[in-house]
Scaffold this active site. Structure first.
Site, mmCIF file in Angstrom:
data_model
loop_
_atom_site.group_PDB
_atom_site.id
_atom_site.type_symbol
_atom_site.label_atom_id
_atom_site.label_comp_id
_atom_site.label_asym_id
_atom_site.label_seq_id
_atom_site.Cartn_x
_atom_site.Cartn_y
_atom_site.Cartn_z
ATOM 1 C CE LYS A 221 -3.386 2.535 2.885
ATOM 2 N NZ LYS A 221 -4.322 2.481 4.037
ATOM 3 C CG ASP A 226 -5.792 7.697 4.758
ATOM 4 O OD1 ASP A 226 -6.704 8.347 4.208
ATOM 5 O OD2 ASP A 226 -5.974 6.620 5.360
ATOM 6 C CE LYS A 233 -6.840 8.378 8.184
ATOM 7 N NZ LYS A 233 -7.505 7.178 8.716
ATOM 8 C CG ASP A 244 -2.096 5.014 4.984
ATOM 9 O OD1 ASP A 244 -1.942 3.928 5.571
ATOM 10 O OD2 ASP A 244 -3.195 5.388 4.521
ATOM 11 C CD GLU A 305 -6.905 5.070 2.436
ATOM 12 O OE1 GLU A 305 -7.911 5.064 3.164
ATOM 13 O OE2 GLU A 305 -5.755 4.885 2.873
ATOM 14 N NE ARG A 307 -11.008 -1.606 3.429
ATOM 15 C CZ ARG A 307 -11.588 -1.910 4.593
ATOM 16 N NH1 ARG A 307 -12.761 -2.521 4.613
ATOM 17 N NH2 ARG A 307 -10.990 -1.632 5.729
HETATM 18 N N1 BES Z 1 -4.478 4.179 6.915
HETATM 19 C C1 BES Z 1 -5.647 3.919 7.670
HETATM 20 C C2 BES Z 1 -5.432 2.913 8.794
HETATM 21 C C3 BES Z 1 -4.445 3.270 9.872
HETATM 22 C C4 BES Z 1 -4.860 3.935 11.005
HETATM 23 C C5 BES Z 1 -3.128 2.885 9.799
HETATM 24 C C6 BES Z 1 -3.958 4.228 12.008
HETATM 25 C C7 BES Z 1 -2.229 3.170 10.798
HETATM 26 C C8 BES Z 1 -2.640 3.844 11.910
HETATM 27 C C9 BES Z 1 -6.752 3.368 6.753
HETATM 28 O O1 BES Z 1 -6.764 3.853 5.466
HETATM 29 C C10 BES Z 1 -8.065 3.720 7.371
HETATM 30 O O2 BES Z 1 -8.366 4.859 7.445
HETATM 31 N N2 BES Z 1 -8.811 2.711 7.785
HETATM 32 C C11 BES Z 1 -10.081 2.904 8.377
HETATM 33 C C12 BES Z 1 -11.006 1.836 7.850
HETATM 34 C C13 BES Z 1 -12.449 2.046 8.180
HETATM 35 C C14 BES Z 1 -13.003 3.293 7.509
HETATM 36 C C15 BES Z 1 -13.221 0.821 7.747
HETATM 37 C C16 BES Z 1 -9.919 2.813 9.890
HETATM 38 O O3 BES Z 1 -9.065 2.047 10.352
HETATM 39 O O4 BES Z 1 -10.607 3.541 10.585
HETATM 40 ZN ZN ZN Z 2 -5.000 4.549 4.725
HETATM 41 MN MN MN Z 3 -7.907 5.653 5.285
#
Ligand code: BES
Ligand code: ZN
Ligand code: MN
Length: 459
Positions: A221, A226, A233, A244, A305, A307
């Site tokens: 990835k 992000d 966020k 990320d 995003e 996935r």
């Molecule tokens: N890059 C993030 C996940 C992440 C969070 C990695 C903290 C490292 C530290 C990912 O893209 C994300 O935002 N995932 C969401 C998924 C959800 C919307 C289903 C998450 O983890 O909240």
């Molecule tokens: Zn992400």
């Molecule tokens: Mn994300």
């Protein structure tokens, strides 16, 4: 850092003392090892890192450590080669700090320049040499991940891949927006829409094996920042999202490492890279994307995003007719909730290989723990208006968050018809305070990837 057998005059002697306390009296660095020896593999790694960490704390740049001392702490079954490899990797990883954007202090940054290790047998020396090559590559991976989002965009990440491959047999190419449009990579392009930064699909090929041997394909990835997209966020969660692209950085340096170690294997690295930005041109919740596989995806959350871009990368992997596909991604915060900062979560379409993957994780130092991809979780992907959704629309959408990411990718990995492992490395994106590594990127799972490549090469 360099390793050498002869001890320079100014070298500070290192000795190991019982107990948890360590001290430096100006001449000798006394490192507390605990109460038992030899140590487990995990503890041995930590003790070796501690030596360097203490030297740096005391501004010591030249140390001497007896090889026999080092070996006496290693698990008894370790060969001299393994002792050298593990200790060498630990030393060099513990020396790294992210100082690129800091003004240089008068006396320079504190690093251990020389480690004198007298009485190292030949196999041990080879181990130290390999350990240094491995950890130098891991540190380069950490450097990429630590770089702020403004200076590590998708195009700059592609440049970094070319730079990592310089002087090796690795061939690097990359597709830009127009090429990806022509192919129909709608999932990746959907994420890229919100950003002025051009997306890239970076491809690295190392042909070190028999041309008839199917390659191992690594997918990482590469989200260079992000924001969460339109479903932005919350402020305190956006911090660190320049990392990320850690999975992508790990793939870049794992492929380069395979080439530098001249491993007899064919390896392909695929890094889908985008910035997930929030803007008037960003994809909206409810948008439906057509992926490269032809499957349509309802975007129920713009922050899921990773996935989406990995889906197209997994489909792209098919053209290499892989023997095995492994992906690494900072995919879900839920993986951190599950495992803390101690291990990455993994899922695979070959349940019978779970013990083997765990063992490779354990021996490499990139610790992995499994989660299931049972059919009972199929509900997570159900969509009212497309073939699948990127987050669950029924039930509590926060349940089984990490498995949800795995299930989504599994739907695309199915078409590869080969073993596939997904490493959710969000827990190991950054170092934890107990592992004697500098703050910031931890360099996972480069060592696990190397172990996979080495295993693949033996066949
Ligand atoms: N890059 C993030 C996940 C992440 C969070 C990695 C903290 C490292 C530290 C990912 O893209 C994300 O935002 N995932 C969401 C998924 C959800 C919307 C289903 C998450 O983890 O909240
Ligand atoms: Zn992400
Ligand atoms: Mn994300």
């Amino acid at each position: 850092m360099k390793f050498q057998p002869n001890v320079p005059k100014k070298a500070v002697k290192t000795k190991f003392i019982e107990g948890s306390l360590s001290r430096f009296d100006g001449k000798t660095l006394s490192v507390g090892y605990g109460t038992t020896k030899p140590l487990s593999r995990r503890k041995f790694v930590l003790l070796m890192r501690k030596v360097i960490s203490l030297a740096k704390q005391n501004k010591v740049d030249t140390i001497a450590v007896g090889y026999k001392d080092i070996k006496s702490f290693a698990p008894t079954e370790f060969s001299d080669y393994e002792v050298g490899k593990i200790a060498g990797t630990a030393f060099v990883m513990a020396d790294y700090e992210y100082t690129t954007y800091k003004s240089k202090p008068k006396d320079g940054f504190v690093r251990v320049q020389t480690v004198a290790i007298p009485n190292t047998p030949k196999a041990g020396k080879e181990g130290f040499w390999h350990g240094e090559v491995i950890a130098t590559e891991i540190n380069a991976c950490r450097e990429l991940a630590n770089t702020p989002g403004s200076d590590m965009t998708p195009v700059l990440l592609a440049d970094a891949a070319r730079k990592a491959a310089r002087g090796t047999k690795v061939e690097v190419s990359s597709l830009g927006r127009t090429e990806m449009e022509a192919l129909g990579m709608g999932a990746l392009l959907g994420v890229a829409k919100g950003s002025p930064e051009e997306p890239q699909l970076i491809v690295m090929e190392y042909k070190g094996g028999n041309p008839k041997q199917k390659p191992i394909v690594l997918v990482g990835k590469g989200v260079t920042f992000d924001t969460g997209g339109l479903q932005i966020k919350p402020g305190d969660h956006m911090y660190e999202m320049h990392m990320d692209m850690s999975g992508g950085a790990a793939v870049i340096h794992a492929v380069a490492l395979a080439a530098k170690l001249k491993i007899k294997a064919n390896v392909v690295g695929i890094i889908p890279s985008v910035e997930n930005a929030a803007s008037g041109s960003a994809m909206r919740p409810g948008d439906i994307l057509t992926s490269l596989s032809g499957k349509t995806i309802e975007v129920l959350h713009t922050d899921a995003e990773g996935r989406l871009i990995l889906a197209d990368a997994l489909t792209y992997a098919k053209r290499f007719k892989p023997a095995l596909v492994a992906d690494a991604a900072t995919l879900t915060g839920a993986a951190l909730i599950t495992l803390g900062e101690q291990a990455s979560a993994f899922m695979t379409n070959r349940e019978e290989q779970i013990p083997e993957f765990m063992q490779l994780g354990e021996e490499s130092g990139d610790y992995l723990w499994p989660l299931p991809l049972w059919e009972e979780y199929d509900y997570i992907l159900r969509s009212s208006f497309a073939d699948m959704a990127n987050i669950p629309s029924s039930g509590n959408s926060r349940y089984a968050g990490t498995i949800g990411g795995g299930k989504f990718l599994e739907a695309f990995a199915k078409e590869l018809n080969c073993p596939w492992i997904h490493v959710d490395m969000a827990p190991k994106m950054t170092s934890n305070p107990e592992e004697f590594l500098a703050k910031g990127a931890a360099g996972a799972p480069v060592r696990f990837f190397l172990a996979l490549i080495q295993k693949h090469a033996q066949k």
